[in-house]
Structures are given as C-alpha cells and as structure tokens.
Design a protein around this motif. Structure first.
Motif, PDB file in Angstrom:
ATOM      1  N   GLY A 118    -107.804 -53.382 -13.066  1.00  0.00           N
ATOM      2  CA  GLY A 118    -107.238 -52.362 -13.581  1.00  0.00           C
ATOM      3  C   GLY A 118    -105.526 -51.680 -13.721  1.00  0.00           C
ATOM      4  N   THR A 119    -105.510 -53.024 -14.291  1.00  0.00           N
ATOM      5  CA  THR A 119    -103.727 -53.059 -14.851  1.00  0.00           C
ATOM      6  C   THR A 119    -103.846 -51.766 -16.838  1.00  0.00           C
ATOM      7  N   PRO A 120    -102.647 -51.073 -16.360  1.00  0.00           N
ATOM      8  CA  PRO A 120    -102.726 -50.573 -17.476  1.00  0.00           C
ATOM      9  C   PRO A 120    -102.600 -50.951 -18.992  1.00  0.00           C
ATOM     10  N   ASN A 121    -103.332 -49.987 -20.137  1.00  0.00           N
ATOM     11  CA  ASN A 121    -103.371 -50.865 -21.204  1.00  0.00           C
ATOM     12  C   ASN A 121    -101.910 -51.142 -21.613  1.00  0.00           C
ATOM     13  N   THR A 122    -100.494 -50.877 -21.103  1.00  0.00           N
ATOM     14  CA  THR A 122     -99.398 -51.378 -21.732  1.00  0.00           C
ATOM     15  C   THR A 122     -98.753 -52.349 -20.965  1.00  0.00           C
ATOM     16  N   MET A 123     -99.689 -53.327 -19.734  1.00  0.00           N
ATOM     17  CA  MET A 123     -98.900 -54.356 -19.038  1.00  0.00           C
ATOM     18  C   MET A 123    -100.123 -55.460 -20.260  1.00  0.00           C
ATOM     19  N   GLY A 124     -99.250 -56.373 -20.302  1.00  0.00           N
ATOM     20  CA  GLY A 124     -99.310 -57.863 -21.527  1.00  0.00           C
ATOM     21  C   GLY A 124     -99.805 -58.758 -20.216  1.00  0.00           C
ATOM     22  N   GLU A 125     -99.495 -59.959 -20.581  1.00  0.00           N
ATOM     23  CA  GLU A 125    -100.043 -60.942 -20.221  1.00  0.00           C
ATOM     24  C   GLU A 125     -99.566 -62.132 -21.072  1.00  0.00           C
ATOM     25  N   VAL A 126     -98.576 -63.261 -20.429  1.00  0.00           N
ATOM     26  CA  VAL A 126     -98.960 -64.553 -20.910  1.00  0.00           C
ATOM     27  C   VAL A 126     -99.863 -65.469 -20.267  1.00  0.00           C
ATOM     28  N   TRP A 127    -100.866 -66.136 -21.374  1.00  0.00           N
ATOM     29  CA  TRP A 127    -102.281 -66.523 -20.772  1.00  0.00           C
ATOM     30  C   TRP A 127    -101.847 -68.062 -20.175  1.00  0.00           C
ATOM     31  N   GLY A 150     -94.459 -60.370 -29.886  1.00  0.00           N
ATOM     32  CA  GLY A 150     -95.869 -60.327 -30.039  1.00  0.00           C
ATOM     33  C   GLY A 150     -96.185 -59.437 -28.820  1.00  0.00           C
ATOM     34  N   LEU A 151     -95.791 -59.085 -27.358  1.00  0.00           N
ATOM     35  CA  LEU A 151     -96.649 -57.976 -26.969  1.00  0.00           C
ATOM     36  C   LEU A 151     -95.750 -56.547 -27.066  1.00  0.00           C
ATOM     37  N   ILE A 152     -94.667 -56.577 -27.081  1.00  0.00           N
ATOM     38  CA  ILE A 152     -93.854 -55.092 -27.849  1.00  0.00           C
ATOM     39  C   ILE A 152     -94.672 -55.027 -29.034  1.00  0.00           C
ATOM     40  N   GLU A 153     -94.544 -55.109 -29.923  1.00  0.00           N
ATOM     41  CA  GLU A 153     -95.919 -54.897 -31.398  1.00  0.00           C
ATOM     42  C   GLU A 153     -96.885 -54.277 -30.210  1.00  0.00           C
ATOM     43  N   GLU A 154     -98.037 -54.897 -29.882  1.00  0.00           N
ATOM     44  CA  GLU A 154     -99.187 -54.267 -29.407  1.00  0.00           C
ATOM     45  C   GLU A 154     -98.967 -52.909 -28.684  1.00  0.00           C
ATOM     46  N   GLY A 155     -97.395 -52.856 -27.992  1.00  0.00           N
ATOM     47  CA  GLY A 155     -96.963 -51.246 -27.267  1.00  0.00           C
ATOM     48  C   GLY A 155     -97.331 -51.945 -25.566  1.00  0.00           C
ATOM     49  N   CYS A 156     -97.483 -52.883 -25.254  1.00  0.00           N
ATOM     50  CA  CYS A 156     -96.846 -53.424 -24.204  1.00  0.00           C
ATOM     51  C   CYS A 156     -95.660 -52.854 -23.666  1.00  0.00           C
ATOM     52  N   THR A 157     -95.410 -53.017 -22.061  1.00  0.00           N
ATOM     53  CA  THR A 157     -94.573 -52.094 -21.898  1.00  0.00           C
ATOM     54  C   THR A 157     -93.779 -53.034 -20.822  1.00  0.00           C
ATOM     55  N   ARG A 158     -94.261 -53.997 -20.475  1.00  0.00           N
ATOM     56  CA  ARG A 158     -94.979 -54.317 -19.382  1.00  0.00           C
ATOM     57  C   ARG A 158     -95.042 -55.642 -19.494  1.00  0.00           C
ATOM     58  N   VAL A 159     -95.245 -56.959 -18.512  1.00  0.00           N
ATOM     59  CA  VAL A 159     -96.197 -58.397 -18.496  1.00  0.00           C
ATOM     60  C   VAL A 159     -95.910 -58.952 -17.508  1.00  0.00           C
ATOM     61  N   SER A 160     -97.421 -59.701 -17.287  1.00  0.00           N
ATOM     62  CA  SER A 160     -97.316 -60.823 -16.433  1.00  0.00           C
ATOM     63  C   SER A 160     -97.544 -61.724 -16.624  1.00  0.00           C
ATOM     64  N   LEU A 161     -98.518 -62.732 -15.699  1.00  0.00           N
ATOM     65  CA  LEU A 161     -98.395 -64.302 -15.715  1.00  0.00           C
ATOM     66  C   LEU A 161     -99.010 -64.764 -14.741  1.00  0.00           C
ATOM     67  N   TRP A 162     -99.965 -66.029 -14.262  1.00  0.00           N
ATOM     68  CA  TRP A 162     -99.670 -66.548 -12.957  1.00  0.00           C
ATOM     69  C   TRP A 162     -99.586 -67.776 -13.441  1.00  0.00           C
ATOM     70  N   ALA A 163     -98.912 -68.409 -12.228  1.00  0.00           N
ATOM     71  CA  ALA A 163     -98.069 -69.463 -12.032  1.00  0.00           C
ATOM     72  C   ALA A 163     -98.306 -70.506 -10.806  1.00  0.00           C
TER      73      ALA A 163
END
Length: 175
Positions: free
Chosen positions: A86-95, A119-132
């Motif tokens: 359900g996340t938009p295509n502009t959401m990146g993630e640090v795996w 790298g995420l900005i170059e991919e067109g992402c505007t936000r980023v998430s991660l699980w910790a």
C-alpha cells in the motif's frame, strides 16, 4: 552524527558478496549482544548470506553500496522501493544498513545513509522508511539522529531466531 573520517562509498560488485555476508553475520551478533541470547540468535550460514547478497548485487534488488576504509569493506547498505503493501511508488526503504562494530560511531553509518538517500532520490523517491528493532538502542539512536520519526501504530512482534522481537517502522522525508 559527524565524523572527521571520510569513507569512500561505492556500488557493490559480485566480488564483495563474501565480505558483505561476513560483515552481516558479525554485525548481527554484536548488535544484538545483551538483547538476544547468543543461542537464540537466528542462524544463517555464511553460504546462504553470501548467495543472498550475490543475488541482490547482481539484480540490484536491493541496490547495494559498500563503505570502504582503504581496500577494506567496513559497512554496507541495501535500499530500494518500499516493500510495505500500500505504499506509493515514491516511498523508498532502507532494507539493511550495517557498519563493522570496530567502526561504530566513526561515520560509516552516516556515509552509507547519505549514499542511500542520494540513490533513492535518483530513483524518484520522496520519502523513505525502514524497520528497526525497538530494543536496540544504538540502532534507534542512529536513526533518530538521521531524522527518522517513529510510527508508533506500526509496532509489531516478529520472529527473530528462537525468540520474537518488537520492530517499528521509521519514516522521513528525503529532501
């Protein structure tokens, strides 16, 4: 999060998979020391981790970059689009983001985070998430300092080796 030492960060090559796998196994053990008993830690063979990172590097899923101290790999980061439903295509993630324990607090994590962000900005992402993991104070402090905010409703219990741990999703803008 500042450092007087600068680390070169570059895209990983297939030849780096073994060093990344070794670093991953070592860092997992060290980062969960005092949180999870050694006998309860997940056991992932060196061969299995190496195969995972070889495939990730080969197919850029996730994108993998390594931090170098001279010719030695001292950290790595994997990032791509978010895997969360359900996340938009502009959401990146640090795996994954790991620095060798001997380099903790010396700017490796910051150099890797900067590379992933770019790298995420170059991919067109505007936000980023991660699980910790909530219980890992070092990890939570690093991400707090990097500008990530906790999404409290996302806290969940996940299997981790022979035990379960609490994880939470963190997010931030990329600009």
């Amino acid at each position: 999060m500042s450092s007087t030492t600068t680390y070169q960060v570059r895209h990983a090559t297939l030849r780096d998979a073994k060093a990344i796998a070794e670093l991953h196994n070592l860092t997992m053990m060290e980062s969960f020391k005092g949180i999870v008993a050694p006998e309860d830690m997940p056991v992932v063979s060196q061969e299995k981790r190496q195969a995972y990172w070889r495939e990730a590097i080969e197919y850029s899923e996730p994108h993998v970059q390594v931090a170098m101290d001279g010719e030695k790999i001292v950290g790595f980061v994997g990032y791509d689009r978010s895997r969360d439903k359900g996340t938009p295509n502009t959401m990146g993630e640090v795996w994954a983001i790991f620095a060798a324990p001997a380099y903790w607090g010396q700017g490796v994590g910051l150099a890797l985070w900067d590379a992933a962000r770019e790298g995420l900005i170059e991919e067109g992402c505007t936000r980023v998430s991660l699980w910790a993991p909530l219980a890992n104070e070092r990890v939570m402090r690093f991400h707090d300092l990097a500008g990530f905010k906790r999404e409290l409703p996302t806290a969940k219990t996940v299997p981790f080796g022979k035990v379960k741990i609490e994880e939470i999703r963190l997010k931030r803008e990329l600009n």
